[in-house]
Each structure stands twice: as C-alpha cells, then as structure tokens.
Scaffold this active site. Structure first.
Site, mmCIF file in Angstrom:
data_model
loop_
_atom_site.group_PDB
_atom_site.id
_atom_site.type_symbol
_atom_site.label_atom_id
_atom_site.label_comp_id
_atom_site.label_asym_id
_atom_site.label_seq_id
_atom_site.Cartn_x
_atom_site.Cartn_y
_atom_site.Cartn_z
ATOM 1 N N THR A 71 0.827 -1.200 0.000
ATOM 2 C CA THR A 71 0.000 0.000 0.000
ATOM 3 C C THR A 71 0.865 1.256 0.000
ATOM 4 O O THR A 71 0.544 2.258 -0.645
ATOM 5 C CB THR A 71 -0.911 -0.009 1.251
ATOM 6 O OG1 THR A 71 -1.424 -1.328 1.421
ATOM 7 C CG2 THR A 71 -2.032 0.977 1.133
ATOM 8 N N TRP A 72 1.962 1.166 0.698
ATOM 9 C CA TRP A 72 2.922 2.276 0.738
ATOM 10 C C TRP A 72 3.411 2.552 -0.690
ATOM 11 O O TRP A 72 3.425 3.701 -1.150
ATOM 12 C CB TRP A 72 4.073 1.881 1.660
ATOM 13 C CG TRP A 72 5.017 2.962 2.042
ATOM 14 C CD1 TRP A 72 4.885 4.302 1.778
ATOM 15 C CD2 TRP A 72 6.246 2.807 2.766
ATOM 16 N NE1 TRP A 72 5.950 4.982 2.290
ATOM 17 C CE2 TRP A 72 6.798 4.087 2.911
ATOM 18 C CE3 TRP A 72 6.911 1.720 3.322
ATOM 19 C CZ2 TRP A 72 8.006 4.299 3.578
ATOM 20 C CZ3 TRP A 72 8.105 1.926 3.994
ATOM 21 C CH2 TRP A 72 8.645 3.208 4.110
ATOM 22 N N HIS A 120 -0.033 -9.466 -5.761
ATOM 23 C CA HIS A 120 0.686 -10.395 -4.882
ATOM 24 C C HIS A 120 0.970 -11.694 -5.637
ATOM 25 O O HIS A 120 1.315 -12.700 -5.024
ATOM 26 C CB HIS A 120 -0.154 -10.742 -3.649
ATOM 27 C CG HIS A 120 -0.478 -9.583 -2.757
ATOM 28 N ND1 HIS A 120 0.469 -8.703 -2.305
ATOM 29 C CD2 HIS A 120 -1.654 -9.174 -2.215
ATOM 30 C CE1 HIS A 120 -0.115 -7.803 -1.519
ATOM 31 N NE2 HIS A 120 -1.398 -8.068 -1.461
ATOM 32 N N ARG A 141 10.002 -7.820 2.577
ATOM 33 C CA ARG A 141 10.052 -7.423 3.987
ATOM 34 C C ARG A 141 10.463 -8.646 4.808
ATOM 35 O O ARG A 141 10.103 -9.784 4.428
ATOM 36 C CB ARG A 141 8.652 -6.953 4.428
ATOM 37 C CG ARG A 141 8.593 -6.430 5.839
ATOM 38 C CD ARG A 141 7.184 -6.010 6.225
ATOM 39 N NE ARG A 141 7.182 -5.332 7.523
ATOM 40 C CZ ARG A 141 6.090 -4.948 8.154
ATOM 41 N NH1 ARG A 141 4.893 -5.151 7.613
ATOM 42 N NH2 ARG A 141 6.173 -4.341 9.323
ATOM 43 N N SER A 149 2.438 -9.298 10.995
ATOM 44 C CA SER A 149 1.492 -8.351 10.400
ATOM 45 C C SER A 149 0.310 -9.103 9.766
ATOM 46 O O SER A 149 -0.851 -8.694 9.883
ATOM 47 C CB SER A 149 2.227 -7.510 9.342
ATOM 48 O OG SER A 149 1.350 -6.630 8.716
ATOM 49 N N THR A 236 3.520 10.372 1.737
ATOM 50 C CA THR A 236 3.732 8.923 1.795
ATOM 51 C C THR A 236 4.254 8.492 3.160
ATOM 52 O O THR A 236 4.581 7.325 3.362
ATOM 53 C CB THR A 236 4.724 8.458 0.697
ATOM 54 O OG1 THR A 236 5.943 9.186 0.859
ATOM 55 C CG2 THR A 236 4.173 8.683 -0.686
ATOM 56 N N MET A 241 -0.503 8.835 5.924
ATOM 57 C CA MET A 241 -1.369 7.756 5.434
ATOM 58 C C MET A 241 -2.317 7.260 6.520
ATOM 59 O O MET A 241 -3.451 6.887 6.240
ATOM 60 C CB MET A 241 -0.523 6.619 4.860
ATOM 61 C CG MET A 241 0.101 6.996 3.524
ATOM 62 S SD MET A 241 1.146 5.712 2.799
ATOM 63 C CE MET A 241 0.016 4.365 2.526
ATOM 64 N N LYS A 269 -24.974 16.178 4.931
ATOM 65 C CA LYS A 269 -25.042 17.636 5.049
ATOM 66 C C LYS A 269 -25.460 18.108 6.434
ATOM 67 O O LYS A 269 -25.061 19.168 6.883
ATOM 68 C CB LYS A 269 -26.049 18.187 4.035
ATOM 69 C CG LYS A 269 -25.531 18.217 2.628
ATOM 70 C CD LYS A 269 -26.477 18.989 1.749
ATOM 71 C CE LYS A 269 -25.928 19.083 0.338
ATOM 72 N NZ LYS A 269 -26.855 19.754 -0.559
ATOM 73 N N GLY A 270 -26.348 17.361 7.050
ATOM 74 C CA GLY A 270 -26.827 17.757 8.368
ATOM 75 C C GLY A 270 -27.642 19.029 8.337
ATOM 76 O O GLY A 270 -27.535 19.864 9.240
HETATM 77 S S1 PPS Z 1 -1.527 -5.705 2.152
HETATM 78 O O1 PPS Z 1 -2.680 -6.110 3.000
HETATM 79 O O2 PPS Z 1 -0.844 -6.870 1.624
HETATM 80 O O3 PPS Z 1 -1.900 -4.777 1.090
HETATM 81 O O4 PPS Z 1 -0.552 -4.957 3.164
HETATM 82 P P1 PPS Z 1 0.735 -4.118 2.763
HETATM 83 O O5 PPS Z 1 0.322 -2.780 2.350
HETATM 84 O O6 PPS Z 1 1.599 -4.894 1.864
HETATM 85 O O7 PPS Z 1 1.514 -4.055 4.151
HETATM 86 C C1 PPS Z 1 0.954 -3.456 5.285
HETATM 87 C C2 PPS Z 1 2.113 -3.067 6.191
HETATM 88 O O8 PPS Z 1 2.781 -1.941 5.608
HETATM 89 C C3 PPS Z 1 2.840 -0.892 6.567
HETATM 90 N N1 PPS Z 1 2.802 0.440 5.925
HETATM 91 C C4 PPS Z 1 3.760 1.361 6.065
HETATM 92 N N2 PPS Z 1 4.945 1.323 6.704
HETATM 93 C C5 PPS Z 1 5.701 2.457 6.695
HETATM 94 N N3 PPS Z 1 5.342 3.595 6.084
HETATM 95 C C6 PPS Z 1 4.147 3.676 5.429
HETATM 96 N N4 PPS Z 1 3.792 4.822 4.838
HETATM 97 C C7 PPS Z 1 3.319 2.525 5.400
HETATM 98 N N5 PPS Z 1 2.103 2.248 4.860
HETATM 99 C C8 PPS Z 1 1.816 0.976 5.191
HETATM 100 C C9 PPS Z 1 1.618 -1.142 7.422
HETATM 101 O O9 PPS Z 1 1.714 -0.460 8.647
HETATM 102 C C10 PPS Z 1 1.636 -2.651 7.556
HETATM 103 O O10 PPS Z 1 2.608 -3.115 8.472
HETATM 104 P P2 PPS Z 1 2.320 -3.420 10.009
HETATM 105 O O11 PPS Z 1 3.593 -4.002 10.518
HETATM 106 O O12 PPS Z 1 1.188 -4.387 10.086
HETATM 107 O O13 PPS Z 1 1.995 -2.093 10.642
#
Ligand code: PPS
Length: 325
Positions: A71-72, A120, A141, A149, A236, A241, A269-270
């Site tokens: 997602t990052w 994935h 990772r 996670s 980012t 986020m 709108k309320g």
């Molecule tokens: S998924 O469900 O597969 O789409 O998840 P994915 O996005 O691959 O991974 C989620 C973990 O990424 C961490 N995350 C971030 N880390 C650092 N910086 C940013 N901006 C960021 N955005 C997402 C997120 O916190 C998840 O890790 P954990 O360890 O669970 O917190």
C-alpha cells in the site's frame, strides 16, 4: 404436432443407482460446486491474463507478498504520477489491484499511462504474473514481521479466530491466502525470465525513504520537479497515510468495488429543507396527499420551531423540539 416437442414424464432412476447418489448427494453437489467455482476463477484469470490485460511498455507492477509494504508503494506511485490529491475513494481506484480487477470487471484499458498495478501474484504457476516488457518493483520485507502483520490482518479483516502459534504453523506450511512466503520470495528473486525488476527492501525504505523513492523514480524514468519531493515525502509518510487510513483499508475497497460505496458520504449535510431541490411539483403533491391521509390532523409539522424554545415550552405536539409519548 409439427415443430412442437412432446413432453415426456421423467422416468424414475432405478433404486440401485439412486441410493449412493442420495447418500453422497451433498458431497457430490459440493464437489461439483467446487469445480464450478474454481473453473470460473480460472476462466476469469485466463481472461485477465490473455485478453483483458494488454501490456504497455510503461506499465509498472508493484509486486509483494502480502503485508510487505504494498500500500505504501501504491501511494508512492500515485504521488509520483499524479497531482497527488486525496480525492479518490480508495487507492485501488487509482492504482488497481491487478488480480482483483478482473473479478470486478474493472476496465483497466481506460486507465491513463503510466499505469501502476498492485499484485501479490507468484512468479511461477498457473495463477502467476503476466510476463511483459514493462517494469516490476518487488518489495521484500523481513518474513517474521510479515508473519506477525499477516496474523493481525487475518484477525482484523478475515475473521480469524486461531491463536498465534496456530497461525505460525499455517504460515510456515504456506496455508495462507497467497501461499508460501519463502516460495514467493525465492521465485521472484531467481527471475528466470529476466523481467525488468527493481528489488527493494521495506527495511531500507523505512531507514531512508527519500533514497528508496529516488531509486523508484529513476527506475521508472520519472523526472520529478525538485519542489514536488517534500510533498511526496510528506504524503507517503506513515503519519499522513494513517490520517487517511480508510482510503487504504481493503474493507472499504471491497465495498467500493462491489457497491460503489464512497467514504465520506455517510454524514452528508446535516441540514433541513433541501428535499425541495430534488422533488418535482408532482412528487411534492403526491407526498402531501399521502401525508394528509396518514398524518393530517395530528398536528405534526416540520416548520421552523418558532415556539420550541425554553421561553415557550408548550410547543405543539409533534413539532420540532417537542417530545413524544
Ligand atoms: S496488504 O494487506 O498486503 O496490502 O498490506 P501491505 O500494504 O503490503 O503491508 C501493510 C504493512 O505496511 C505498513 N505500511 C507502512 N509502513 C511504513 N510507512 C508507510 N507509509 C506505510 N504504509 C503501510 C503497514 O503499517 C503494515 O505493516 P504493520 O507491521 O502491520 O503495521
């Protein structure tokens, strides 16, 4: 009787044949349904792989094993390739999840270039990544952090009720959504088809986000203006986020894909009285007629509560500010 078919009563099946079917009937049906479901997934997948997806040289695949920072990367690519405004409902609207897009009949052809996709998918196997002359970014990772996670994700989003030791066993056996982490990483790193891959480590991105992002920009051939970098870095960041978490949550993605749900449209709108902008005079009249029939003579009114003030507590029954019962 020409042209018409005669209806015949179905002959009853011989008892000898019927009994095993009856005994194992539900199993047979389940088996059949399983085959149908699997073949429909396979067909969807083949359609996506060979028909729906027409590769473009500037396509970018963000590839990860789940929970590795996908997602990052989606957000990084979105920030780099657009004005970066947060006016999307879910990040998958702008950076689609490749293997999900076919299930939801998403038209990926209409997306502007350069397109970025999240996936994935494994490197090898039937349901594997399309091998194209484009760019792939593979983020790895630490598997132990992925495991933890993923365990939390299973609990929070997939209704998992097991313990951590149970999940550990599942993960080690590859009995989770996307199979074995070890296999995923090993195959993508081997890259026998020599795909154009940039390998990143989540841990390096955490240590030096700007360094990692500059590598991504170079790899993708993006010429990012100097003044845009601070904005990209800020948007980012984990903190930014987190503020917009619903725009990244897969639960919202499902609602958006299936029902077109928009986040932020629930508390609308309320205010009162805006219905008159929507109702035609005919609709108004019909409503009034029904109101008269059901509620006329009850004293219920929605006029301004001129009398419903502390100074005048004897507001008419049913008017705004009054209590019922
Ligand atoms: S998924 O469900 O597969 O789409 O998840 P994915 O996005 O691959 O991974 C989620 C973990 O990424 C961490 N995350 C971030 N880390 C650092 N910086 C940013 N901006 C960021 N955005 C997402 C997120 O916190 C998840 O890790 P954990 O360890 O669970 O917190």
């Amino acid at each position: 009787m020409t042209g018409s078919k005669q209806r015949r009563d179905p002959r009853p099946l011989p008892k000898k044949l019927l009994s095993p079917v009856a005994k194992g009937g539900s199993g047979v049906l389940r088996f059949g349904a399983g085959i149908l479901a699997n073949s429909s997934i396979a067909l969807d997948w083949l359609r996506l792989k060979y028909l729906d997806y027409v590769p473009r040289p500037d396509d970018i695949f963000i590839v990860t094993y789940p929970r590795s920072g996908t997602t990052w990367l989606q957000m990084i690519l979105y920030q780099m390739t657009t004005d970066g405004e947060m006016n999307f409902t879910h990040i998958s609207e702008v950076v689609p999840w490749f293997e999900q897009s076919t299930l939801h009949r998403r038209n990926i052809e209409s997306l502007p270039s350069p397109r970025a996709f999240k996936t994935h998918l494994h490197y090898n196997g039937i349901f594997s990544i399309p091998k194209a002359s484009c760019r792939y970014i593979y983020m790895i990772r630490n598997g132990k952090d992925v495991l933890v996670s993923y365990y939390h994700f299973y609990k929070s989003h997939l209704g998992y009720k097991g313990t951590f030791p149970e999940f550990f066993k599942r993960f080690m056996r590859g009995k989770v959504q996307y199979g074995s982490w070890f296999k995923h990483v090993a195959q993508w790193r081997a890259n026998p088809r020599r795909l154009n891959i940039l390998y990143l480590r989540y841990e390096d991105m955490l240590r030096d986000p700007e360094g990692g992002m500059r590598e991504i920009a170079d790899f993708c051939g993006f010429d990012i203006p100097t003044e845009k970098w601070p904005v990209i870095l800020e948007r980012t960041s984990f903190a930014f986020m987190k503020q917009y978490e619903l725009k990244f949550d897969p639960a919202i993605e499902v609602l958006w894909q299936l029902h077109g749900t928009r986040v932020g449209a629930f508390l609308r709108k309320g205010k009162s009285g805006y219905a008159k902008e929507y109702l035609t005079p005919e609709q108004e009249a019909k409503f009034e007629q029904a109101f008269e029939k059901w509620l006329g003579g009850t004293g219920l009114t929605f006029e301004a509560p001129a009398t419903a003030t502390p100074a005048n507590p004897t507001a008419p029954v049913g008017s705004a500010g009054s209590k019922s019962g």
